[in-house]
Scaffold this motif. Structure first.
Motif, PDB file in Angstrom:
ATOM      1  N   SER A 136       0.949  -1.155   0.029  1.00 21.40           N
ATOM      2  CA  SER A 136      -0.148   0.075  -0.663  1.00 21.40           C
ATOM      3  C   SER A 136       0.825   1.720   0.083  1.00 21.40           C
ATOM      4  CB  SER A 136      -1.048   0.380   1.038  1.00 21.40           C
ATOM      5  OG  SER A 136      -1.540   1.320   1.214  1.00 21.40           O
TER       6      SER A 136
ATOM      7  N   ARG B 245       0.873   4.007  -2.698  1.00 25.76           N
ATOM      8  CA  ARG B 245       0.404   5.504  -2.001  1.00 25.76           C
ATOM      9  C   ARG B 245       1.585   6.477  -2.996  1.00 25.76           C
ATOM     10  NH1 ARG B 245      -0.659   5.475   3.579  1.00 25.76           N
ATOM     11  NH2 ARG B 245      -1.411   7.506   3.508  1.00 25.76           N
TER      12      ARG B 245
ATOM     13  N   GLU C 162      -1.412  13.837   1.979  1.00 26.06           N
ATOM     14  CA  GLU C 162      -1.265  12.524   2.181  1.00 26.06           C
ATOM     15  C   GLU C 162       0.285  12.458   1.560  1.00 26.06           C
ATOM     16  OE1 GLU C 162      -1.917   8.423  -0.255  1.00 26.06           O
ATOM     17  OE2 GLU C 162      -2.908  10.724   1.300  1.00 26.06           O
TER      18      GLU C 162
END
Length: 374
Positions: A71, A75, A101
């Motif tokens: 992940s 990302r 983010e």
């Protein structure tokens, strides 16, 4: 305000990810998962519930770790694409979203990095934690109970299975001591940095004059022994006493002699256990804890000899490791790492991940410094 450097931030995140992936060895992690899946699918797995629980727990942890790694990689790629689109289209909202983010990705990578620092011989194991009240009378007994609640809430927050194995209640309030077991991958590696002397400063709720009181409690953390540890304890080295289990205020909770106290005569180590109804179960649990403590003692003696041979004897890092101040100000501070917070209630409610992670990083630095000196 200086413009946010997306290129540098993304480069740092990618470099940290690659370092973590290398340290955790993704290929080995995948092989471990495959092996654990085979074990989990074996017929008769649950004929031995304890072993089955260990296998399924390790499998779940390994799968979760691999999922987090995958992940994180995705990302980083996604946020890089978002930044490119934001710059091309002059979309400030997209750039603001990307900056936020990146901050979240960095936090997740910092947490994942902790896993790479848990490389001690017993770090992967379950942990046995004992809390004992120290100087400070009834305030110390109350503080010991506050710490017990804090650690149990910490386990609950993190999804760790915790089981209280023995509790000795104080006469007026709180506890003299308590022992609990934490079953989770790397429970010992994480909780071992909590070992040492904890200090509480507050206005005593037990003092009718409302004076400030300083009290102490000791936390001991040992890894749970396994069959391969070979800690032999001759029967002649122990004394076993049995007695009735008791609850707060000395009230009897059963009338059979199921509680067990084992004294290891050569070292003076005493272990009590009263959680189970059966004397046999309590004796087995007490012996496991005794073996764990003797295992740690053996390795401490070995480490001490190495330091003496090297001519470098330092004080233990465990003493006076954390202060909890509730008066005249609110502050919890780790005296080793320097990490502190004014959110004292959150800490006593089990929010201690930041303290534990800071402790793990500090320990790693200490070990690395010691290796350099050698």
């Amino acid at each position: 305000m200086a413009e946010f450097d997306f290129t540098q931030a993304i480069g740092e995140a990618r470099a940290k990810y690659e370092s973590i992936a290398k340290a955790l060895d993704v290929d080995r992690l995948k092989a471990d998962i495959k092996d654990l899946e085979t074990q989990a699918a074996a017929p008769g797995l649950w004929d031995d519930p304890e072993n089955a629980q260990k296998i399924t727990s390790r499998l779940s942890a390994a799968e979760s770790q691999l999922k987090r790694l995958n992940s994180a990689s995705q990302r980083i790629d996604d946020v890089e694409t978002l930044v490119e689109l934001g710059h091309e289209e002059g979309d400030q909202d997209s750039l603001d979203e990307a900056q936020s983010e990146i901050g979240e990705i960095q936090k997740d990578l910092d947490q994942m990095e902790i896993q790479t620092l848990l490389d001690g011989e017993y770090d992967e194991r379950s942990a046995v934690v004992t809390i004992r009240s120290g100087a400070g009378g009834v305030d110390a007994a109350d503080f010991a109970q506050m710490l017990l609640r804090m650690y149990l809430r910490y386990c609950e927050r993190n999804g760790f299975k915790a089981k209280v194995m023995d509790t000795s209640y104080a006469e007026e309030a709180g506890i003299k001591s308590a022992t609990f077991q934490v079953d989770a991958p790397y429970a010992y590696g994480r909780l071992s940095v909590e070992g040492g002397t904890h200090r509480l400063v507050r206005i005593s709720p037990f003092d009718n004059q409302g004076r400030r009181q300083t009290s102490f409690a000791a936390v001991e953390v040992v890894p749970l022994v396994e069959a391969t540890d070979h800690i032999d304890i001759p029967d002649t080295d122990i004394r076993v006493d049995t007695y009735c289990s008791s609850g707060p205020g000395g009230q009897g909770v059963n009338t059979t002699y199921s509680a067990v106290r084992i004294t290891h005569l050569p070292t003076g180590i005493v272990v009590t256990m009263q959680d189970e109804r059966s004397q046999i179960q309590n004796r087995a649990s007490a012996m496991a804890v005794l073996q764990s403590r003797l295992l740690v003692l053996r390795h401490e003696e070995e480490a001490k000899k190495k330091k003496e041979l090297a001519g470098d004897i330092k004080a233990s890092w465990g003493d006076q490791m954390r202060s909890y101040v509730l008066h005249p100000y609110q502050m919890v501070k780790d005296l080793r790492t320097g990490y502190e917070t004014s959110q004292t209630q959150a800490v006593f409610d089990g929010d201690i991940n930041a303290f534990i992670e800071a402790g793990i990083r500090w320990r790693h630095e200490q070990r690395r410094a010691a290796e350099t000196e050698e």
